[in-house]
Design a protein around this motif. Structure first.
Motif, PDB file in Angstrom:
ATOM      1  N   ALA A  43      22.781  28.616  76.760  1.00 12.37           N
ATOM      2  CA  ALA A  43      21.676  27.845  77.339  1.00 12.37           C
ATOM      3  C   ALA A  43      20.552  28.786  77.786  1.00 12.37           C
ATOM      4  N   LYS A  44      20.916  29.900  78.389  1.00  9.18           N
ATOM      5  CA  LYS A  44      19.928  30.868  78.870  1.00  9.18           C
ATOM      6  C   LYS A  44      19.152  31.503  77.719  1.00  9.18           C
ATOM      7  N   THR A  45      19.770  31.597  76.542  1.00  6.53           N
ATOM      8  CA  THR A  45      19.108  32.202  75.382  1.00  6.53           C
ATOM      9  C   THR A  45      18.458  31.147  74.480  1.00  6.53           C
ATOM     10  N   GLY A  46      18.308  29.920  74.987  1.00 20.44           N
ATOM     11  CA  GLY A  46      17.518  28.923  74.283  1.00 20.44           C
ATOM     12  C   GLY A  46      18.264  27.861  73.504  1.00 20.44           C
ATOM     13  N   TYR A  47      19.584  27.844  73.604  1.00 14.48           N
ATOM     14  CA  TYR A  47      20.369  26.835  72.889  1.00 14.48           C
ATOM     15  C   TYR A  47      20.427  25.538  73.702  1.00 14.48           C
ATOM     16  N   LYS A  78      19.962  25.924  68.196  1.00 13.65           N
ATOM     17  CA  LYS A  78      18.664  26.550  68.469  1.00 13.65           C
ATOM     18  C   LYS A  78      17.923  26.676  67.143  1.00 13.65           C
ATOM     19  N   ALA A  79      16.656  26.327  67.132  1.00 15.97           N
ATOM     20  CA  ALA A  79      15.820  26.505  65.944  1.00 15.97           C
ATOM     21  C   ALA A  79      15.004  27.791  66.101  1.00 15.97           C
ATOM     22  N   VAL A  88      26.681  31.053  64.806  1.00 14.93           N
ATOM     23  CA  VAL A  88      26.588  32.358  65.465  1.00 14.93           C
ATOM     24  C   VAL A  88      27.861  32.669  66.255  1.00 14.93           C
ATOM     25  N   THR A  89      28.142  33.954  66.378  1.00 12.10           N
ATOM     26  CA  THR A  89      29.298  34.413  67.147  1.00 12.10           C
ATOM     27  C   THR A  89      28.949  35.721  67.832  1.00 12.10           C
TER      28      THR A  89
END
Length: 196
Positions: free
Chosen positions: A133-137, A161-162, A84-85
């Motif tokens: 990290a805040k978006t679940g990674y 992230k899955a 992702v980018t």
């Protein structure tokens, strides 16, 4: 305020490049050394959109951010994985637009059957690490001195992230162009509701 998340087109290359250019010329966030030509950038958009979504955030008719994915690695066993980018202009950084672009992207990728998302981030880019990290990674690890930019060796970190379920018999992901146009439009419409 007139704002929208929509699919990118090759004709957007100059505007998208306007967002991206400072990350090449002024930072070690992008590991490119030279700003690509508009024609080259348009070809990148064309190539990516044949397989995956490429989204732009437009405010008052001006592109202020974008997000896209590309194949993580080429071997067949990696077909459920993408890298992702996201890049945002100074005008919208920290406003939640990056998270909105990623959320829309994830819904589209789920329609395709993609499972794993990977982010490669320059280790000194703490803002991006915090954002992911805040978006679940979750942090996977560090590649030390992986690239040379701005006179220094740069470490990169990988985060993951899955967004799907792991099956013993996974179906091959669909190319983005095989998705139903109405389904894509419905996903984007959910992120473009008029603010009250």
């Amino acid at each position: 305020m007139n704002e929208i998340i929509r699919l990118a087109h090759p004709e957007d290359a100059a505007a998208i490049l306007g967002v991206y250019r400072p990350f090449i010329t002024d930072t070690a966030i992008s590991f490119e050394y030279t700003v690509p030509s508009i024609a080259e950038f348009a070809e990148r958009i064309r190539s990516i959109t044949s397989e995956y979504p490429y989204l732009v955030y437009e405010r008052e008719g001006k592109i202020e951010g974008y997000a896209y994915v590309h194949r993580y690695l080429e071997r067949a066993a990696y077909q459920w994985d993408v890298e992702v980018t996201v890049y945002l202009s100074d005008a919208v950084r920290g406003s939640g637009i990056g998270a909105k672009l990623y959320a829309a992207m994830e819904k589209l990728l789920q329609l395709q059957g993609i499972i794993n998302l990977y982010a490669c981030i320059t280790a000194s880019n703490q803002a991006s690490i915090n954002f992911h990290a805040k978006t679940g990674y979750k942090m996977v690890g560090t590649f030390h001195k992986a690239g040379f930019k701005l006179g220094e060796w740069q470490d990169v970190v990988w985060m993951e992230k899955a967004i799907g379920c792991y099956s013993d018999k996974p179906q091959e992901p669909l190319p983005f162009t095989a998705l139903n146009d109405a389904d894509v439009a419905a996903v984007l419409a959910g992120f473009n509701e008029v603010r009250k």
